[in-house]
Design an enzyme around this catalytic site. Sequence first.
Site, short mmCIF file in Angstrom:
data_model
loop_
_atom_site.label_atom_id
_atom_site.label_comp_id
_atom_site.label_asym_id
_atom_site.label_seq_id
_atom_site.Cartn_x
_atom_site.Cartn_y
_atom_site.Cartn_z
N ASN A 14 -13.06 -2.24 -14.94
CA ASN A 14 -13.74 -1.36 -13.97
C ASN A 14 -14.11 -0.04 -14.64
OD1 ASN A 14 -14.05 -2.36 -11.10
ND2 ASN A 14 -11.95 -3.00 -11.53
N HIS A 113 -9.37 -1.49 -4.61
CA HIS A 113 -8.29 -2.43 -4.30
C HIS A 113 -8.91 -3.82 -4.13
CE1 HIS A 113 -4.45 -3.81 -2.83
NE2 HIS A 113 -5.07 -4.41 -1.85
N THR A 145 -4.87 8.16 0.09
CA THR A 145 -4.01 9.00 0.92
C THR A 145 -2.56 8.68 0.54
OG1 THR A 145 -3.90 7.32 2.64
CG2 THR A 145 -5.65 8.98 2.85
N GLU A 147 -0.43 7.13 2.08
CA GLU A 147 -0.04 5.76 2.43
C GLU A 147 -0.77 4.77 1.51
OE1 GLU A 147 0.31 3.02 6.45
OE2 GLU A 147 -0.42 5.07 6.58
N LEU A 148 0.00 3.83 0.94
CA LEU A 148 -0.54 2.92 -0.07
C LEU A 148 -1.72 2.09 0.47
CD1 LEU A 148 -0.07 1.68 -2.95
CD2 LEU A 148 1.23 -0.11 -1.80
N ASP A 149 -2.83 2.09 -0.29
CA ASP A 149 -4.02 1.29 0.02
C ASP A 149 -4.56 1.56 1.43
OD1 ASP A 149 -3.83 0.21 -2.52
OD2 ASP A 149 -2.56 -1.44 -1.86
#
Length: 193
Positions: A14, A113, A145, A147-149
């Site tokens: 990527n 993701h 953020t 919070e994951l993913d």
Amino acid sequence: MKNIVILISGTGSNMAAIVRAAEQQRWAERLDARVAAVISNRPDAKGLLTAREAGIATAAVDHKAFADRQAFDAALMAEVDRHAPSLVVLAGFMRILTPGFVAHYDGRLINIHPSLLPAFPGLHTHQRAIDMGCRVAGATVHQVTAELDHGAILAQAVVPVLPDDTADTLAARVLTQEHLIYPRAIGDLLSVL
Ligand code: GAR
């Protein structure tokens, strides 16, 4: 000049797609932006070599050298901030970041993701999509953020899940799309930063 810092942990395909887009689409002239540095938490990440070959500054901040997440994130932050980034891009960066790190780059930290979020946050996304009988899978570019993913979705791509897919064949199909949507989402973001 808007500096982009890309964080990787492995192959960096990527990252390479973003570097290619920056060159081909002349981000320096058109968007006043450039990939200033590629940083990995793994000194042996293949992507560091790819970046160096493209003439980009690289660094490794080895997470194994730090006692805890806080100490690692502080060292990583110092390395990233040396490049005064307008945008920090997680591209296959496989470490969970502390809330302090995320807050420091609030609004200028993005991730890709390999699932259609909010489905399948976390690991093993492709196998989980196959196991659930999903007919489609994909990838999501999103703001990071604490919070994951989670975080606002900036772009998504959808691919079919084929009857005899394995996690590897599905991952390869998704990755091809990641290479298209990530540079495009970054280009869009840079034009409003
Ligand atoms: C990509 O598929 C990316 O979406 C995924 O890792 C791969 C990295 O490939 N990221 C995550 O799973 C983040 N949790 P690359 O190193 O060739 O870009």
